[in-house]
Design a protein around this motif. Sequence first.
Motif, PDB file in Angstrom:
ATOM      1  N   ILE A 183       0.836  -1.208   0.000  1.00 54.79           N
ATOM      2  CA  ILE A 183       0.000   0.000   0.000  1.00 54.79           C
ATOM      3  C   ILE A 183       0.866   1.251   0.000  1.00 54.79           C
ATOM      4  O   ILE A 183       0.736   2.120  -0.851  1.00 54.79           O
ATOM      5  CB  ILE A 183      -0.957  -0.001   1.213  1.00 54.79           C
ATOM      6  N   GLY A 184       1.776   1.359   0.970  1.00 51.78           N
ATOM      7  CA  GLY A 184       2.671   2.516   1.028  1.00 51.78           C
ATOM      8  C   GLY A 184       2.013   3.743   1.647  1.00 51.78           C
ATOM      9  O   GLY A 184       0.901   3.677   2.179  1.00 51.78           O
ATOM     10  N   GLY A 185       2.703   4.870   1.578  1.00 48.19           N
ATOM     11  CA  GLY A 185       2.240   6.113   2.186  1.00 48.19           C
ATOM     12  C   GLY A 185       1.656   7.069   1.167  1.00 48.19           C
ATOM     13  O   GLY A 185       1.126   6.659   0.129  1.00 48.19           O
ATOM     14  N   SER A 186       1.763   8.355   1.441  1.00 46.39           N
ATOM     15  CA  SER A 186       1.146   9.386   0.596  1.00 46.39           C
ATOM     16  C   SER A 186       1.971   9.640  -0.663  1.00 46.39           C
ATOM     17  O   SER A 186       3.195   9.497  -0.665  1.00 46.39           O
ATOM     18  CB  SER A 186       1.030  10.699   1.374  1.00 46.39           C
ATOM     19  N   ILE A 187       1.275  10.035  -1.724  1.00 51.39           N
ATOM     20  CA  ILE A 187       1.970  10.557  -2.898  1.00 51.39           C
ATOM     21  C   ILE A 187       2.627  11.882  -2.507  1.00 51.39           C
ATOM     22  O   ILE A 187       2.041  12.700  -1.811  1.00 51.39           O
ATOM     23  CB  ILE A 187       0.985  10.760  -4.057  1.00 51.39           C
ATOM     24  N   GLY A 188       3.878  12.084  -2.931  1.00 49.80           N
ATOM     25  CA  GLY A 188       4.616  13.276  -2.548  1.00 49.80           C
ATOM     26  C   GLY A 188       5.439  13.094  -1.291  1.00 49.80           C
ATOM     27  O   GLY A 188       6.017  14.045  -0.787  1.00 49.80           O
ATOM     28  N   SER A 189       5.496  11.848  -0.789  1.00 48.66           N
ATOM     29  CA  SER A 189       6.327  11.546   0.375  1.00 48.66           C
ATOM     30  C   SER A 189       7.522  10.717  -0.081  1.00 48.66           C
ATOM     31  O   SER A 189       7.760  10.545  -1.276  1.00 48.66           O
ATOM     32  CB  SER A 189       5.514  10.757   1.414  1.00 48.66           C
ATOM     33  N   THR A 190       8.268  10.178   0.878  1.00 47.38           N
ATOM     34  CA  THR A 190       9.447   9.375   0.532  1.00 47.38           C
ATOM     35  C   THR A 190       9.119   7.890   0.416  1.00 47.38           C
ATOM     36  O   THR A 190      10.015   7.091   0.188  1.00 47.38           O
ATOM     37  CB  THR A 190      10.544   9.547   1.604  1.00 47.38           C
ATOM     38  N   THR A 191       7.854   7.514   0.575  1.00 49.89           N
ATOM     39  CA  THR A 191       7.498   6.097   0.597  1.00 49.89           C
ATOM     40  C   THR A 191       7.352   5.517  -0.805  1.00 49.89           C
ATOM     41  O   THR A 191       7.232   6.250  -1.789  1.00 49.89           O
ATOM     42  CB  THR A 191       6.169   5.887   1.348  1.00 49.89           C
ATOM     43  N   GLY A 192       7.335   4.180  -0.869  1.00 47.74           N
ATOM     44  CA  GLY A 192       7.091   3.482  -2.121  1.00 47.74           C
ATOM     45  C   GLY A 192       5.709   2.860  -2.110  1.00 47.74           C
ATOM     46  O   GLY A 192       4.787   3.357  -1.471  1.00 47.74           O
ATOM     47  N   GLY A 193       5.546   1.738  -2.822  1.00 43.71           N
ATOM     48  CA  GLY A 193       4.269   1.051  -2.858  1.00 43.71           C
ATOM     49  C   GLY A 193       3.295   1.673  -3.846  1.00 43.71           C
ATOM     50  O   GLY A 193       3.619   2.599  -4.600  1.00 43.71           O
ATOM     51  N   ILE A 194       2.068   1.183  -3.819  1.00 48.27           N
ATOM     52  CA  ILE A 194       1.029   1.679  -4.719  1.00 48.27           C
ATOM     53  C   ILE A 194       0.641   3.107  -4.367  1.00 48.27           C
ATOM     54  O   ILE A 194       0.249   3.884  -5.222  1.00 48.27           O
ATOM     55  CB  ILE A 194      -0.195   0.731  -4.676  1.00 48.27           C
ATOM     56  N   LYS A 195       0.733   3.487  -3.138  1.00 50.47           N
ATOM     57  CA  LYS A 195       0.456   4.813  -2.583  1.00 50.47           C
ATOM     58  C   LYS A 195      -1.030   4.939  -2.199  1.00 50.47           C
ATOM     59  O   LYS A 195      -1.921   4.384  -2.835  1.00 50.47           O
ATOM     60  CB  LYS A 195       0.848   5.956  -3.534  1.00 50.47           C
ATOM     61  N   LEU A 196      -1.241   5.694  -1.139  1.00 50.44           N
ATOM     62  CA  LEU A 196      -2.575   5.826  -0.554  1.00 50.44           C
ATOM     63  C   LEU A 196      -3.570   6.496  -1.496  1.00 50.44           C
ATOM     64  O   LEU A 196      -4.740   6.117  -1.533  1.00 50.44           O
ATOM     65  CB  LEU A 196      -2.486   6.616   0.757  1.00 50.44           C
TER      66      LEU A 196
END
Length: 492
Positions: free
Chosen positions: A339-352
């Motif tokens: 899932i990952g975190g927010s778009i525009g953050s440092t996270t990966g994944g599909i994004k929230l």
Amino acid sequence: MYELVSPVNPLAVLRYIGHLLLVFSAVLLVPVLAAFVLGETDAAVIYGSSALVTAGTGFLLQKVLPDFELEIKEALILAALTFPLCSLVSAVPMAFSTGMPFLDAYFECVSGLTTTGLSLAPPSPTRLFFFTRSWLQWIGGIGIIVLVLGILIRPGTTAFRLYRVNFGESRIRPSVITTARTLGTVYLVLTLLSLLLLLFSGMPFYDAVCHTLSSISTGGFSTQAGSIGAYGGFLIPFLITVSCIMGAISFSLYPEVLKEPGTLIRDPQVRYLFGLSLLGTALFVLTLSGGEGGPELFHMMPDAVFQVVSALTGTGFSTIDLAPLSDASKGFLSAIMCIGGSIGSTTGGIKLFRLIVIVQLIKLVFYRFFLPREAITPLKVKSQVVDPDDFYRIMTYVLLYLAVLVFSAFIFMFYGINSADAIFETSSALATAGLSTGVTTPGMPSLLKLVLCADMLLGRVEIVPLFILLLPRTWFEINRNTGEKRSSKDTA
């Protein structure tokens, strides 16, 4: 997108690779200074020489090649090349200074710059090794293109296209240059805040610096073999969790929060982040307990909260050994990582944001059963209408993400790794999370190391740019009647 019918201009790409190498040479100077401070003078010479060669190559490319305005297609290619190229450049001094096999050093640098955290560390890593890979995670978290935009690129069409390819069209300042600098400032402030929190917790200064660089970038590299579990107690894991959450929230939201604090709670991605953390913790505790209740559930709660937040934000720190977990626990963490975190953050994944769009679509399908056929029901997230083209891109990305995950996991299973561990390890790499059940080791087959490298890179650049990089049409104009290939130079 129609520009991709014609091939890219490789000379334009090479010139801006020169910009990239000049900036990255400065990145390599930080390990030089750290090596002197830590008393590793041989490593300082190696990193210093690499920085000089990198800077010289970048300067030469800029001087020899003419100036170009980048098209969207060239910006896409530059985005695709940034992380594998910079990983290659940083792997050379790492391999020479540590004695690691080059593939292992490249893996470590890919893991660092993509903010993943999977590791093939040598048996007796030095303090410089720990610092350097945390530093690479911090640089990868803000994005190397942000540094290029903020330092070398002048305002104009090229800057806009580089920004658009990497961050989309939303801006928090009038120009993309000032937006990039504002994002960099936010990142630096969050880093300093995280460092102060860890120093307050009593963590030694060296450890606090390394963990700050890894936590705010949601990277997950630790100076301890047992990760955060090696520290024990409640305070350090709690403050690390706070840092992970700060890094998983869109950086563009922070300037708005300073003006209106309520913006934070009203943001749908933030609400999903906290909601999934709470729900995920409850479900993860159930998988840990085997579905049985009892007082032990409360003892599991702190580790469960930490592990779920670490997985959801794609950070990859751990307080427990993941190898003995049940297949249900591993499967749940695999899903959370994707899932990952927010778009525009440092996270990966599909994004929230993409998850929210899919949830809204499902709700809309059910609502349509109770509405007249002629009723107009646009797909919305909060008050924002999702354009059909954006929706197609979101669904394409999700399908490509799942396809890459299935294919990668199958290769691991082909080598005899059980399905739960195979899915967990490849999910961790593709989501740039970095959690591991012990499959990722220096002794694993080279092909599996390369698969994880590819997954980490695909997860960081979000698949499409790397796929475009590999398309023959990107580099050659193909005549459909004859099958003849012509480069952009031939076309000109």
